[in-house]
Motif scaffolding. Structure first.
Motif, PDB file in Angstrom:
ATOM      1  N   CYS A 159       0.904  -1.148   0.000  1.00  0.00           N
ATOM      2  CA  CYS A 159       0.000   0.000   0.000  1.00  0.00           C
ATOM      3  C   CYS A 159       0.946   1.201   0.000  1.00  0.00           C
ATOM      4  N   ALA A 160       0.858   2.024  -1.016  1.00  0.00           N
ATOM      5  CA  ALA A 160       1.787   3.149  -1.168  1.00  0.00           C
ATOM      6  C   ALA A 160       1.794   4.040   0.071  1.00  0.00           C
ATOM      7  N   ALA A 161       2.956   4.568   0.406  1.00  0.00           N
ATOM      8  CA  ALA A 161       3.084   5.416   1.596  1.00  0.00           C
ATOM      9  C   ALA A 161       2.185   6.640   1.523  1.00  0.00           C
ATOM     10  N   PHE A 163      -5.911   5.977   1.686  1.00  0.00           N
ATOM     11  CA  PHE A 163      -6.650   4.989   2.470  1.00  0.00           C
ATOM     12  C   PHE A 163      -5.911   3.663   2.486  1.00  0.00           C
ATOM     13  N   PRO A 164      -6.213   2.801   3.468  1.00  0.00           N
ATOM     14  CA  PRO A 164      -5.623   1.464   3.491  1.00  0.00           C
ATOM     15  C   PRO A 164      -6.197   0.584   2.384  1.00  0.00           C
ATOM     16  N   ALA A 211      -1.974  -0.892   5.795  1.00  0.00           N
ATOM     17  CA  ALA A 211      -2.083   0.553   5.989  1.00  0.00           C
ATOM     18  C   ALA A 211      -1.110   1.245   5.026  1.00  0.00           C
ATOM     19  N   PRO A 212      -1.303   2.530   4.754  1.00  0.00           N
ATOM     20  CA  PRO A 212      -0.353   3.238   3.897  1.00  0.00           C
ATOM     21  C   PRO A 212       1.087   3.053   4.386  1.00  0.00           C
ATOM     22  N   GLY A 213       1.968   2.681   3.446  1.00  0.00           N
ATOM     23  CA  GLY A 213       3.368   2.443   3.775  1.00  0.00           C
ATOM     24  C   GLY A 213       3.685   1.009   4.176  1.00  0.00           C
ATOM     25  N   ARG A 260      -8.876  -4.010  -2.660  1.00  0.00           N
ATOM     26  CA  ARG A 260      -9.896  -2.961  -2.651  1.00  0.00           C
ATOM     27  C   ARG A 260      -9.508  -1.924  -1.605  1.00  0.00           C
ATOM     28  N   GLY A 261      -9.890  -0.675  -1.872  1.00  0.00           N
ATOM     29  CA  GLY A 261      -9.640   0.401  -0.925  1.00  0.00           C
ATOM     30  C   GLY A 261     -10.603   0.304   0.244  1.00  0.00           C
ATOM     31  N   VAL A 262     -10.133   0.713   1.420  1.00  0.00           N
ATOM     32  CA  VAL A 262     -10.954   0.682   2.628  1.00  0.00           C
ATOM     33  C   VAL A 262     -11.255   2.117   3.032  1.00  0.00           C
ATOM     34  N   GLY A 263     -12.490   2.543   2.874  1.00  0.00           N
ATOM     35  CA  GLY A 263     -12.874   3.904   3.231  1.00  0.00           C
ATOM     36  C   GLY A 263     -12.777   4.882   2.079  1.00  0.00           C
ATOM     37  N   GLY A 264     -12.183   4.470   0.985  1.00  0.00           N
ATOM     38  CA  GLY A 264     -12.026   5.320  -0.193  1.00  0.00           C
ATOM     39  C   GLY A 264     -10.999   4.720  -1.129  1.00  0.00           C
ATOM     40  N   ALA A 265     -10.771   5.393  -2.240  1.00  0.00           N
ATOM     41  CA  ALA A 265      -9.800   4.898  -3.220  1.00  0.00           C
ATOM     42  C   ALA A 265      -8.391   4.916  -2.624  1.00  0.00           C
TER      43      ALA A 265
END
Length: 101
Positions: free
Chosen positions: A40-42, A46-47, A66-68, A86-91
């Motif tokens: 997941c990119a830093a 969203f996660p 999580a991001p990063g 899939r994104g969690v809470g948004g893209a």
């Protein structure tokens, strides 16, 4: 290991987006992989949730990054043929950063 694009735009769920799909699973990512580094990119807003579709994880079983964060998954006795996110809470932004065939 082959380096890949981990900057894929992953829409928010509930639908899943294929980030790795081998030829024998109907995709264009070559043969099945022995090992994948999922990230997941830093700077992702969203996660990400991910699951292995082939060989199939049990229904409703997924993991979150999580991001990063990154996760290395290994097909111990079989090749990994299909992974979805899939994104969690948004893209979110992420994908498969490395693949070992």
């Amino acid at each position: 290991m082959a380096r890949r694009n981990n900057r894929i735009a992953i829409p928010a769920g509930p639908a899943w987006t294929a980030v790795f799909r081998s030829a024998d699973a109907g995709g264009t990512d070559g043969p099945g992989a022995r090992e994948l580094l999922l990230t997941c990119a830093a700077d992702s807003a969203f996660p990400i949730e991910y699951r292995v579709e082939a060989p199939a994880d049990p229904t409703n079983e997924q993991a979150r990054l999580a991001p990063g964060e990154a996760a290395r998954i290994t097909g111990h006795n079989q090749f990994i043929r299909h992974v979805a996110m899939r994104g969690v809470g948004g893209a979110a932004t992420g994908g498969v950063e490395e693949a070992r065939f």
